[in-house]
Design a protein around this motif. Structure first.
Motif, PDB file in Angstrom:
ATOM      1  N   ASN A   1       0.803  -1.228   0.000  1.00  0.00           N
ATOM      2  CA  ASN A   1       0.000   0.000   0.000  1.00  0.00           C
ATOM      3  C   ASN A   1       0.832   1.273   0.000  1.00  0.00           C
ATOM      4  O   ASN A   1       0.273   2.366   0.063  1.00  0.00           O
ATOM      5  N   ASN A   2       2.170   1.120  -0.035  1.00  0.00           N
ATOM      6  CA  ASN A   2       3.072   2.277   0.076  1.00  0.00           C
ATOM      7  C   ASN A   2       2.673   3.126   1.284  1.00  0.00           C
ATOM      8  O   ASN A   2       2.511   4.342   1.201  1.00  0.00           O
ATOM      9  N   GLU A   3       2.527   2.445   2.431  1.00  0.00           N
ATOM     10  CA  GLU A   3       2.034   3.094   3.636  1.00  0.00           C
ATOM     11  C   GLU A   3       2.919   4.244   4.087  1.00  0.00           C
ATOM     12  O   GLU A   3       2.423   5.275   4.556  1.00  0.00           O
ATOM     13  N   VAL A   4       4.225   4.092   3.934  1.00  0.00           N
ATOM     14  CA  VAL A   4       5.157   5.170   4.274  1.00  0.00           C
ATOM     15  C   VAL A   4       5.959   5.488   3.019  1.00  0.00           C
ATOM     16  O   VAL A   4       6.797   4.689   2.584  1.00  0.00           O
ATOM     17  N   ASP A   5       5.689   6.632   2.445  1.00  0.00           N
ATOM     18  CA  ASP A   5       6.320   7.007   1.182  1.00  0.00           C
ATOM     19  C   ASP A   5       7.840   6.997   1.319  1.00  0.00           C
ATOM     20  O   ASP A   5       8.405   7.600   2.234  1.00  0.00           O
TER      21      ASP A   5
END
Length: 410
Positions: A74-78
């Motif tokens: 989810n690309n939770e932390v870019d």
């Protein structure tokens, strides 16, 4: 197999990702795993991955791995890719301490999930705190870990600011169990046994205090030794005491054998324990039919929670060979809490990890709040979970079945 290596998941890296510096390893490949300038942040895991408690340890490891997979997908932390580094403590404090030193020594580790055992946690806390590295346990329940050695006297003091847990304490679990035994199961004369370990002895003590406060009678007490298998002398004491029930503070390998031998001694009475015996292996360890035996465990049954449906589906889809077991949901939430803390730190620092990332992540955990697999996840001033939900389970037809779930109130 419980000895297999941990599956590591990484996602394809999109162009233009933010470059992060400081703690965490920079990968400048430009393509493939860890490419595109993304920073790798490692979440440590300490649990018994081999030995008699590996059924629980593997569930902890896999569930944290799933949290890392989900964050990456989810690309939770870019700009960040999460990986997991899992170490086996074999439920031995000395091994846990060594693992703590290893994790603290790895600059890419910004937080860790574990351990399973409260006694192991005692050996690890100081090492983690000295390294400013957060430790979030999904299973520890001994009150002293977060509230200090004088908690029973009402003198509460947090020993280590880097320690957190998603499981509620034995102050809650022991009293909840005693109230169910006395009020719901109508037991009045209990024989209390523990395994002399930090978790088991502490839980049994809290249970006994509450049972007596309610008006029940503790007709006998005894201890057994972990990894022993002959508890016939203890079983005979139970039979001769006139007890209408047994309470055991300990883990399922000994608990299942104890239940078996109490019944073989002729005492057709239930045995109750804490979350340490809430596992299918407890039932398998008993040669005698043990329907009616009871266990408490933290939280509500994961399978009954709407909030856990995605976790269960994703866990099955991931193809792990071991079940998530009793602490899977709490392990996922512990890992996700670390991920959210990293996210908060990165966003507060213009998309980069600061030079003191570990300290900042530890600080951010105090403010973490989200709807997790097991419900609302947040921590109080001691680092304890604010979730006080518990469940009583009973063995019926050779399987554990939930019989009562509620939020504990004094």
């Amino acid at each position: 197999m419980r000895h297999r290596s941990l599956l590591i998941f990484t996602t394809a890296i999109t162009a233009g990702a933010l470059t992060l510096t400081a703690c965490g390893s920079r990968n400048d490949k430009g393509d493939g795993e860890g490419g595109g300038g993304k920073t790798t942040v490692v979440i440590g895991v300490d649990a018994p991955l081999t030995g008699s408690l590996s059924a629980l340890g593997q569930g902890i490891k896999n569930s944290v791995d799933l949290a890392a997979r989900t964050a990456n997908k989810n690309n939770e932390v870019d700009g960040v890719t999460f990986k997991v580094k899992a170490l086996d403590d074999q439920a031995v404090p000395a091994s846990g301490q060594q693992n703590a030193t290893t994790l603290v020594g790895d600059k890419d580790v910004l937080g860790a999930v574990g351990p399973l055992n409260s006694g192991v946690a005692q050996s690890m806390q100081g090492v983690f705190d000295k390294g400013s590295l957060a430790l979030v346990s999904p299973a520890n329940t001994n009150p002293a870990l977060s509230q200090g050695d004088n908690w029973a006297k009402g003198d509460l003091s947090r020993p280590f600011k880097s320690y957190f847990r998603t499981a509620t304490t034995d102050v809650i679990q022991g009293r909840f169990a005693a109230q169910y035994y006395y009020k719901d199961a109508k037991k009045k004369k209990v024989f209390v046994i523990d395994d002399k370990q930090t978790y088991g002895a502490g839980l049994a003590k809290i249970f006994a205090q509450e049972f007596k406060r309610l008006g029940g009678k503790v007709v006998g007490t005894d201890h057994l030794t972990v990894k022993e298998t002959d508890f016939s002398s203890v079983a005979d004491k139970v039979k001769n005491s006139g007890a209408d029930s047994v309470y055991f503070g300990g883990q399922y390998p000994e608990g299942g054998l104890l239940s078996d031998q109490v019944k073989k001694a002729g005492a057709e009475i239930p045995l109750m324990g804490g979350d340490g015996i809430y596992d299918p292996e407890f039932i398998k360890a008993s040669g005698e039919k043990n329907d009616g035996d009871l266990a408490t465990s933290v939280g509500y049954p994961v399978e009954d929670l709407d909030s856990a449906k995605t976790f269960i589906k994703d866990y099955e889809a991931a193809g792990y060979k071991d079940p998530y077991a009793a602490y899977g949901g709490y392990s996922y939430d512990a890992g996700w809490a670390i991920i959210q803390a990293v996210k908060s730190v990165v966003e507060a620092n213009d998309g980069k990890l600061p030079s003191d990332a570990r300290a900042k992540v530890t600080e951010a955990l105090n403010k973490v709040s989200f709807e997790g697999v097991t419900g609302k996840v947040s921590f109080d001033k001691f680092g304890d979970t604010t979730n006080k939900q518990l469940t009583v389970y009973s063995v019926k037809g050779g399987a554990w079945e939930a019989v009562k779930s509620e939020t504990f109130k004094d």
